[in-house]
Structure formats: structure tokens, C-alpha cells
Design an enzyme around this catalytic site. Structure first.
Site, PDB file in Angstrom:
ATOM      1  N   ASN A   1      -8.819   1.714  10.556  1.00  0.00           N
ATOM      2  CA  ASN A   1      -7.862   1.593  11.651  1.00  0.00           C
ATOM      3  C   ASN A   1      -8.334   2.390  12.862  1.00  0.00           C
ATOM      4  OD1 ASN A   1      -4.206   1.862  11.990  1.00  0.00           O
ATOM      5  ND2 ASN A   1      -5.741   1.132  13.390  1.00  0.00           N
TER       6      ASN A   1
ATOM      7  N   LYS B   1       0.849  -1.188   0.000  1.00  0.00           N
ATOM      8  CA  LYS B   1       0.000   0.000   0.000  1.00  0.00           C
ATOM      9  C   LYS B   1       0.887   1.242   0.000  1.00  0.00           C
ATOM     10  CE  LYS B   1      -3.261   2.789   2.569  1.00  0.00           C
ATOM     11  NZ  LYS B   1      -3.776   3.124   3.905  1.00  0.00           N
TER      12      LYS B   1
ATOM     13  N   ALA C   1      -9.394   5.858   4.969  1.00  0.00           N
ATOM     14  CA  ALA C   1      -9.197   7.083   5.764  1.00  0.00           C
ATOM     15  C   ALA C   1     -10.484   7.852   6.025  1.00  0.00           C
ATOM     16  CB  ALA C   1      -8.181   8.019   5.116  1.00  0.00           C
ATOM     17  N   GLY C   2     -10.670   8.205   7.292  1.00  0.00           N
ATOM     18  CA  GLY C   2     -11.765   9.088   7.680  1.00  0.00           C
ATOM     19  C   GLY C   2     -13.044   8.412   8.132  1.00  0.00           C
TER      20      GLY C   2
ATOM     21  N   GLY D   1      -7.831   9.621  10.163  1.00  0.00           N
ATOM     22  CA  GLY D   1      -8.066   9.691  11.598  1.00  0.00           C
ATOM     23  C   GLY D   1      -9.107  10.703  12.040  1.00  0.00           C
TER      24      GLY D   1
END
Length: 257
Positions: free
Chosen positions: A209, A100, A187-188, A161
Site C-alpha cells: 500500500n 484480513k 507491511a514494510g 508504512g
């Protein structure tokens, strides 16, 4: 749904949820969350997560690369040179070729530097890597990444995040419609319902994550995301009803008393 398999660069994934391994209290919690998520693939920040130094706690003691696909990533890299060096090191350490790519633009927004990202993708593809690429939600740049050989397009939902969820459904939808490679929202994402929305849009998967690791109960949240992704995928395949501006009775009007 048992035959609904996701393939990325010839890797077979039964789960469409990919999870990160950072931000947890320890590797034990990481492993428990991954197990609860049902994920077949985890991202590993080569620059941050210990996967080789036996003198310190090591991720591979808790998650086996033989049982789950490790996806080395370039989290924390702010130039093409840093990213290339990191992924070449990953290949040397573990023979990993599916990777990635993240090349960040600045430390405040963590938005991808798309000029450096495209440049890096070209080089990695020429070197035989299979590259899943973190990118902006710009359909034109996403198509460019596919043109230069990206194995998967990974547009951000919102800043890394942030937990803001998908901020531009239209762009994500365009990217999905035009892409011939898997589209993974990255993401987000903040909560399970965000993942369901991504899957209902037609995304091939989501990467989570912070939303799991930073929750009050990461193991339970991992399980929630597992269910949310399955639910969203089922909803997409089933096909939503047509939207109407006016009401439509749910019961037949014939034979009314």
C-alpha cells in the site's frame, strides 16, 4: 507461467500482488494504480474507506467488487472486540467472508498483538470466515495461526508504512517452509526490489500500500511492483544457482589458446 495461479480460500488470483486502497489522493488515483498493478485483490479498511455511503465519494464507483476481489480488513483495530465487530459489519454490508485480520498492539509501532490476533482468528473461523492474518514474523506464532484455521499467513517485513523492506529473511523463510497455506508478506515493503526479494524467498505473494500510494508517481510505481513480483516469482521457480565462496569461470577451460 500462465498456469501459475494463487488460490486463497478457493479464490483464484492470477496476480500475486495484492494492493491496498488507502493513502491515495483520491479514489480516481486509487483505481488507476490498481489497474496499473494488475492486482486481482485489493484490501479495504472497513473503518476508514467509504464503501456504502452514497452521499460521499464511494470506492465501489471506481473499483467494482464484481471485477476485483475486495478484502475487508480491520486496520485501526486495537482489540479483538473491535476487529470482530468490524468484520461482522463487513459481512452484513457486502456479504464478505474472506477477510484480513489486523489486531494492533500500540499506535507507535503498529505491531500486531498476537494474543488478541490468535483469539480473534479462532472466533472468526468458527463463524465461517476465511481469515488472512497479519502477524509478526515469529514462525511459532505463524504455525499457531495455521493450526487455528487461518487461510493465509501474512507476516510483516518490517513495521507498517516504514519502507524498511524485509528485516528477517530467515524467519520469513522458515514460515514459508513450514506453512501449508499461502504466505503473503505484508507491511514494510519500500520499493519494487523488496517485493522481488520476497518472491525469490518463496512467498506466495506480497501486499503493498504505502510504497505505491506514497511514491512520487503512484501509477508508475504500481506498474513497477507488478513487474517486480512477476520477476521474483519467475526467479524462484527457475531456481537460483548454488552459492560458492570461490570464483568459477563462466567459460570452459578446455581448448584454451
Amino acid at each position: 507461467m500462465s498456469k501459475d495461479i494463487l488460490y486463497i480460500a478457493n479464490k483464484k488470483l492470477k496476480s500475486r500482488l495484492i494492493v491496498g486502497t488507502g493513502k491515495y489522493k483520491n479514489f480516481s488515483e486509487t483505481a488507476k494504480a490498481v489497474q496499473a498493478s494488475g492486482a486481482d485483490m485489493v484490501t479495504v479498511a472497513v473503518r476508514r474507506v467509504n464503501i456504502t455511503n452514497k452521499k460521499k465519494p464511494i470506492l465501489t464507483d471506481y473499483l467494482s467488487p464484481k471485477k476485483i476481489i475486495f478484502l475487508p480488513n480491520t486496520a485501526g483495530c486495537f482489540s479483538s472486540e473491535e476487529a470482530l465487530r468490524t468484520l461482522r459489519l463487513a459481512r452484513e454490508m457486502g456479504g464478505w467472508k474472506l477477510v484480513k485480520l489486523e489486531v494492533l498492539g500500540d499506535k507507535k509501532t503498529l505491531f500486531p498483538n498476537m494474543i488478541e490476533t490468535i483469539k480473534s482468528t479462532k472466533v472468526l473461523v468458527k463463524e465461517g470466515f476465511k481469515v488472512m492474518v497479519y502477524c509478526t514474523d515469529d514462525p511459532l506464532l505463524a504455525r499457531k495461526l495455521e493450526d487455528v484455521g487461518a487461510s493465509a499467513i501474512m507476516p510483516l517485513a518490517s513495521p507498517i508504512g516504514s519502507g524498511l523492506g524485509i528485516q528477517n529473511k530467515t524467519n520469513i523463510s522458515i514460515i514459508i517452509k513450514q506453512s501449508k497455506v499461502p504466505v503473503i508478506v505484508d507491511a514494510g515493503i519500500g520499493t519494487a526490489s523488496d517485493a522481488t526479494i520476497a518472491m525469490e524467498l518463496g512467498c506466495d505473494g506480497v501486499l503493498i500500500n504505502s510504497a505505491i500510494a506514497n511514491s512520487k508517481k503512484p501509477i508508475l510505481m504500481a506498474r513497477a511492483f507488478k513487474d517486480a513480483v512477476i520477476s521474483g516469482r519467475n526467479s524462484f521457480i527457475a531456481g537460483r544457482m548454488k552459492k560458492n565462496f570461490f570464483a568459477s569461470p563462466s567459460s570452459p577451460e578446455e581448448g584454451l589458446i
